[in-house]
Design an enzyme around this catalytic site. Structure first.
Site, PDB file in Angstrom:
ATOM      1  N   LEU A   1       3.658  -3.503  -7.484  1.00 43.70           N
ATOM      2  CA  LEU A   1       4.461  -4.210  -6.475  1.00 43.70           C
ATOM      3  C   LEU A   1       4.399  -3.436  -5.169  1.00 43.70           C
ATOM      4  O   LEU A   1       4.612  -2.222  -5.149  1.00 43.70           O
ATOM      5  CB  LEU A   1       5.914  -4.333  -6.926  1.00 43.70           C
ATOM      6  CG  LEU A   1       6.922  -4.805  -5.862  1.00 43.70           C
ATOM      7  CD1 LEU A   1       6.601  -6.217  -5.387  1.00 43.70           C
ATOM      8  CD2 LEU A   1       8.349  -4.710  -6.388  1.00 43.70           C
ATOM      9  N   ILE A   2       4.137  -4.156  -4.080  1.00 45.80           N
ATOM     10  CA  ILE A   2       4.101  -3.561  -2.747  1.00 45.80           C
ATOM     11  C   ILE A   2       5.060  -4.341  -1.858  1.00 45.80           C
ATOM     12  O   ILE A   2       4.937  -5.559  -1.724  1.00 45.80           O
ATOM     13  CB  ILE A   2       2.687  -3.595  -2.148  1.00 45.80           C
ATOM     14  CG1 ILE A   2       1.686  -2.932  -3.101  1.00 45.80           C
ATOM     15  CG2 ILE A   2       2.664  -2.905  -0.783  1.00 45.80           C
ATOM     16  CD1 ILE A   2       0.245  -3.130  -2.710  1.00 45.80           C
TER      17      ILE A   2
ATOM     18  N   GLY B   1       6.812  -5.457   1.775  1.00 45.65           N
ATOM     19  CA  GLY B   1       6.345  -5.653   3.143  1.00 45.65           C
ATOM     20  C   GLY B   1       4.839  -5.732   3.244  1.00 45.65           C
ATOM     21  O   GLY B   1       4.231  -5.141   4.134  1.00 45.65           O
TER      22      GLY B   1
ATOM     23  N   GLY C   1      -0.725  -5.604   7.838  1.00 46.42           N
ATOM     24  CA  GLY C   1      -0.829  -4.176   8.108  1.00 46.42           C
ATOM     25  C   GLY C   1      -1.251  -3.331   6.916  1.00 46.42           C
ATOM     26  O   GLY C   1      -2.060  -3.748   6.082  1.00 46.42           O
ATOM     27  N   ILE C   2      -0.697  -2.128   6.843  1.00 46.98           N
ATOM     28  CA  ILE C   2      -1.050  -1.193   5.779  1.00 46.98           C
ATOM     29  C   ILE C   2      -0.705  -1.773   4.412  1.00 46.98           C
ATOM     30  O   ILE C   2      -1.455  -1.604   3.447  1.00 46.98           O
ATOM     31  CB  ILE C   2      -0.342   0.161   5.989  1.00 46.98           C
ATOM     32  CG1 ILE C   2      -0.850   0.832   7.275  1.00 46.98           C
ATOM     33  CG2 ILE C   2      -0.564   1.087   4.791  1.00 46.98           C
ATOM     34  CD1 ILE C   2      -0.092   2.097   7.638  1.00 46.98           C
ATOM     35  N   GLY C   3       0.418  -2.451   4.303  1.00 46.21           N
ATOM     36  CA  GLY C   3       0.816  -3.028   3.026  1.00 46.21           C
ATOM     37  C   GLY C   3      -0.193  -4.029   2.509  1.00 46.21           C
ATOM     38  O   GLY C   3      -0.542  -4.026   1.322  1.00 46.21           O
TER      39      GLY C   3
ATOM     40  N   SER D   1       6.579   8.859   7.111  1.00 49.47           N
ATOM     41  CA  SER D   1       5.943   9.212   8.384  1.00 49.47           C
ATOM     42  C   SER D   1       6.251  10.650   8.740  1.00 49.47           C
ATOM     43  O   SER D   1       7.362  11.132   8.514  1.00 49.47           O
ATOM     44  CB  SER D   1       6.454   8.296   9.506  1.00 49.47           C
ATOM     45  OG  SER D   1       5.965   8.724  10.761  1.00 49.47           O
TER      46      SER D   1
ATOM     47  N   TYR E   1      13.747   5.623  14.095  1.00 49.25           N
ATOM     48  CA  TYR E   1      12.607   5.574  13.180  1.00 49.25           C
ATOM     49  C   TYR E   1      12.416   6.934  12.519  1.00 49.25           C
ATOM     50  O   TYR E   1      12.285   7.033  11.290  1.00 49.25           O
ATOM     51  CB  TYR E   1      11.349   5.172  13.944  1.00 49.25           C
ATOM     52  CG  TYR E   1      10.096   5.122  13.095  1.00 49.25           C
ATOM     53  CD1 TYR E   1       9.864   4.058  12.234  1.00 49.25           C
ATOM     54  CD2 TYR E   1       9.153   6.145  13.165  1.00 49.25           C
ATOM     55  CE1 TYR E   1       8.713   4.003  11.457  1.00 49.25           C
ATOM     56  CE2 TYR E   1       8.002   6.101  12.396  1.00 49.25           C
ATOM     57  CZ  TYR E   1       7.789   5.034  11.543  1.00 49.25           C
ATOM     58  OH  TYR E   1       6.639   4.997  10.774  1.00 49.25           O
TER      59      TYR E   1
END
Length: 228
Positions: free
Chosen positions: A5-6, A8, A12-14, A129, A152
């Site tokens: 499961l991923i 988002g 993009g990266i997802g 990040s 962020y």
């Protein structure tokens, strides 16, 4: 079969992580808030769509219940959903940033734990990040030193800490946080920086495909473990 499961993951990266893991033979559940976008993204790569809003407890529980009913277990969970939170520095903005980038990890992880415990090699990856690394933001030689994204950065520091704490409390499950590299996505469009999402997704995929004796409780990038 490896069930993954991923969150988002409709772009993009997802999305690229979902595509690459699907190519490796995983049964990928692509989680997204928007059903139309999520279903189209899943269809494009042969994944399965599940509606999942990480800021909503019922949505997280329903998504994992759906996977549990269909598969009986979960082998890989990738926490990818996140927001840049580059708006005003105020209470509502802070609550939204932490709700998505940090509290969302708790919601989805808690809903997923019963299914992860049924896996022979359970793995959780948090797309964090180095903007949330005290070491990086205080190092003039690092790009994070000049990044004016307080909410962020703070919420990603929380995301990494949550990952490490889960690794300590759940020794049978690997939990690792990853800095995927500066990536050209919708989130970074205003900065005009970053490499293609497919390149950064490779870093996530590496941690999502660890052997049973792989590391846990770490924060790393493509070159290895990072200070934070």
């Amino acid at each position: 079969m490896t069930i993954t499961l991923i969150t988002g993951a409709n772009k993009g990266i997802g999305f690229e992580t979902a595509r690459q893991l699907r190519d490796l033979g995983h049964v990928v559940y692509l989680g997204a808030r928007d059903a139309d976008r999520g279903e189209k993204a899943a269809a494009a790569i042969g994944a399965r769509f599940v509606r999942l809003d990480v800021t909503d407890d019922a949505s997280a529980n329903d998504a994992l219940a759906t996977i549990g009913s269909a598969e009986g277990q979960l082998d890989v969970l990738v926490h990818n959903a996140g927001i840049l939170a580059d708006g005003p520095l105020d209470g509502p903005s802070a609550l939204r940033a932490f709700d998505t980038n940090a509290v969302g990890i708790v919601r989805v992880t808690e809903a997923a734990l019963p299914l992860l415990r049924k896996s022979s090699n359970p793995t959780v990856v948090t797309v964090s990040s180095s903007a949330g690394s005290f070491w990086a933001v205080n190092n003039p030689d690092r790009p994070e030193f000049h990044l004016p994204l307080a909410l962020y950065s703070a919420s990603k520091a929380a995301a990494t800490m949550l990952t490490v704490q889960y690794a300590k409390s759940q020794p049978g499950i690997k939990f690792n946080a990853v800095e995927p590299g500066t990536t050209a996505t919708d989130m970074t469009a205003a900065f005009g920086i970053g490499r293609p999402p497919a390149e950064s997704a490779k870093v996530v995929v590496h941690l999502a495909t660890l052997d049973p004796d792989g590391p846990t409780g770490t924060f790393r990038d493509e070159n290895g473990e990072l200070a934070w």
